[in-house]
Design a protein around this motif. Sequence first.
Motif, short mmCIF file in Angstrom:
data_model
loop_
_atom_site.label_atom_id
_atom_site.label_comp_id
_atom_site.label_asym_id
_atom_site.label_seq_id
_atom_site.Cartn_x
_atom_site.Cartn_y
_atom_site.Cartn_z
N HIS A 167 8.16 1.27 -7.53
CA HIS A 167 7.41 2.18 -8.39
C HIS A 167 5.94 2.06 -8.06
N CYS A 168 5.28 3.22 -7.89
CA CYS A 168 3.84 3.19 -7.60
C CYS A 168 3.08 3.44 -8.89
N PHE A 169 2.22 2.50 -9.27
CA PHE A 169 1.46 2.66 -10.50
C PHE A 169 0.24 3.55 -10.27
N GLY A 170 0.06 3.98 -9.03
CA GLY A 170 -1.03 4.91 -8.74
C GLY A 170 -0.57 6.36 -8.84
N CYS A 171 0.50 6.71 -8.12
CA CYS A 171 0.91 8.11 -8.09
C CYS A 171 2.20 8.37 -8.85
N GLY A 172 2.88 7.31 -9.29
CA GLY A 172 4.06 7.51 -10.14
C GLY A 172 5.36 7.70 -9.38
N VAL B 136 0.88 -1.17 0.00
CA VAL B 136 0.00 0.00 0.00
C VAL B 136 0.92 1.22 0.00
N CYS B 137 0.70 2.10 -0.97
CA CYS B 137 1.64 3.20 -1.18
C CYS B 137 1.57 4.23 -0.04
N PRO B 138 2.71 4.53 0.60
CA PRO B 138 2.69 5.52 1.68
C PRO B 138 2.72 6.96 1.15
N PHE B 139 2.85 7.12 -0.16
CA PHE B 139 2.96 8.46 -0.72
C PHE B 139 1.64 9.01 -1.24
N HIS B 140 0.63 8.15 -1.34
CA HIS B 140 -0.70 8.67 -1.66
C HIS B 140 -1.75 7.83 -0.95
N GLN B 141 -2.98 8.38 -0.89
CA GLN B 141 -4.07 7.70 -0.19
C GLN B 141 -4.59 6.54 -1.04
ZN LIG Z 1 1.53 5.97 -4.74
#
Ligand SMILES: [Zn+2]
Length: 577
Positions: free
Chosen positions: A48-53, A27-32
């Motif tokens: 690499h986060c495919f949600g926030c990049g 679970v990405c700590p850089f976006h919700q």
């Molecule tokens: Zn993210």
Amino acid sequence: MRERTDLVELASEVTKVKRSGRSVMAVCPFHQEKTPSLSIDPARGLYHCFGCGKSGDVFRWVQELHGLDFHDAVEMLARRAGIALTEAPGAEQRRGRREELIRAVEAAVAFYHERLKSGKDAGPARSYLRGRGYDADVVDRFLLGYSPAGWDALTRYLEKAGFGTKTLTTAGLSTTTSKGRLIDRFRGRAMFPIYDLRGDAVGFGARQLEGEPPKYLNSPETPVYHKSRLLYGLNWAKSDIVRRGEAVVVEGYTDVIAFHLAGMPVAVATCGTALGDEHFDLLRRFTERVILAFDADEAGAGAALRGFERSVPGDLDLRVAALPEGRDPADLVDAGELEALAKALSNSVPLLQFRLEQELGGFDLSEAEARGRAVKAAAKVVARHPDSLARHEYAVMLSRRTGVELDLIEAAVAREVRAGRDSAVRSEQRAPRRVPGEVKAERDLLRLLLANDPGVRRLDLVPDLFTDPDYREAFELIAPVVADLSPDATPDLGSVISGDDSPVAALLAELALTDDHKPAPALELVNRIEIGAIERRIEARRREQAGVDPEDRAYSDRLTGEIQALEKQRRRLRSQE
Ligand SMILES: [Zn+2]
């Protein structure tokens, strides 16, 4: 230390981590988010986060999470891993390195300049510059040059002068193929040397003459060339900017020179990147009044200015000089219309006012309904100004222009200010990079390169293959690493992008962790890219032919011949697919 720090362990301290087979998702700590879209490659130490990049290596992770700079991140991880840091590499050594890079770039400036003036092969460059109205004086003053079209003229020259491979590639003058062959980065182009504030040559902008796009190719990021912190021409313009109390930002190198020719040497241009915060920091040292003089072509101005809407620098008097439709400063000076240029400057308007007029221009203000929509659109623009007093001033102006009551306009602006606060949080979450169809092959080729694919190993790929500037830069970063690799190894990407927060580093991490489809074989991809390049060339010849004087049969026949040769080449490539 990268080897001694387990990224998965690091991640599991702050977020939920799920292992499934070879891959690890968190679970990405850089976006919700609730479902994990952050991918981790434990072997390579990349995320690499495919949600926030967001992406990078362990150092980047720590920097991003704790708001540290690279140095502090290294220290923190060293403490964690129980490593005593030895003395950081001395400042003296770094200074020596900087001087060596600048010496190399300056040797290249001299080489290109000499080549332009006396090279038999520099004819096209000389006629391009003459066509812009540059005489020998201008060529000398700006140290313009020509990079020969062969593969390695500059590289061989600089090697003979005693510069090592490392210096040449680090300075961005030479680049390697995927088999490690050292070649010139700039070939067959008109060269504009770029200087930093101290007047040291740090890189180049290179204009295409006849060869392949891009129209402008710039130096890559190097220890001395940071495009987000460089403005072409500022070294020459700074004292005049202070004297005149204003700086002018234009779009290209030739526009900067045009202002010099027009006797107003206050223009600067970005070097292959959009105007950003650090550029404003640079300008702020010399003046508070910054005039953007872009082509007034509506779409162009809109696109160039939209970037500032989110954060108009409050302490700068940011203005727009609307140039006559479809013409840039270089065109005006070329045509001798110096007055039109001076007038555009003295009639400059504040950025926000300009944007408002642009918005209102799209509506018929005599209709009640259109007025309502116009106010809503304009309120969105006003709401982005950070200063409430300024917002009020613009609301008054809007009321006068539209005839809508001030109260209603103030309310509309207030609504947009609130909405803006909410959406600012959301827009932080960048959508993953979208790739247009024709660039897909370039992307897949990079993926094969990162996987050290045997099909790629057989080919000797050159940077020119990549038309997307980011992909090209990514290739240049990994090509030397791949060239030395044994067949069963994968490139150590962490060492290439360590602590790097550039878009290209993020792109490499993203590509290494992408697993959505299996790329086509390397040779097929290369063919596809080459067919695309040939099609663009055919298209260019056809356009040229359409504009040829019907009397000029010889010229038209030559173009027809070229088109037929290109079509034959295309057939040959297609039959290989
Ligand atoms: Zn993210």
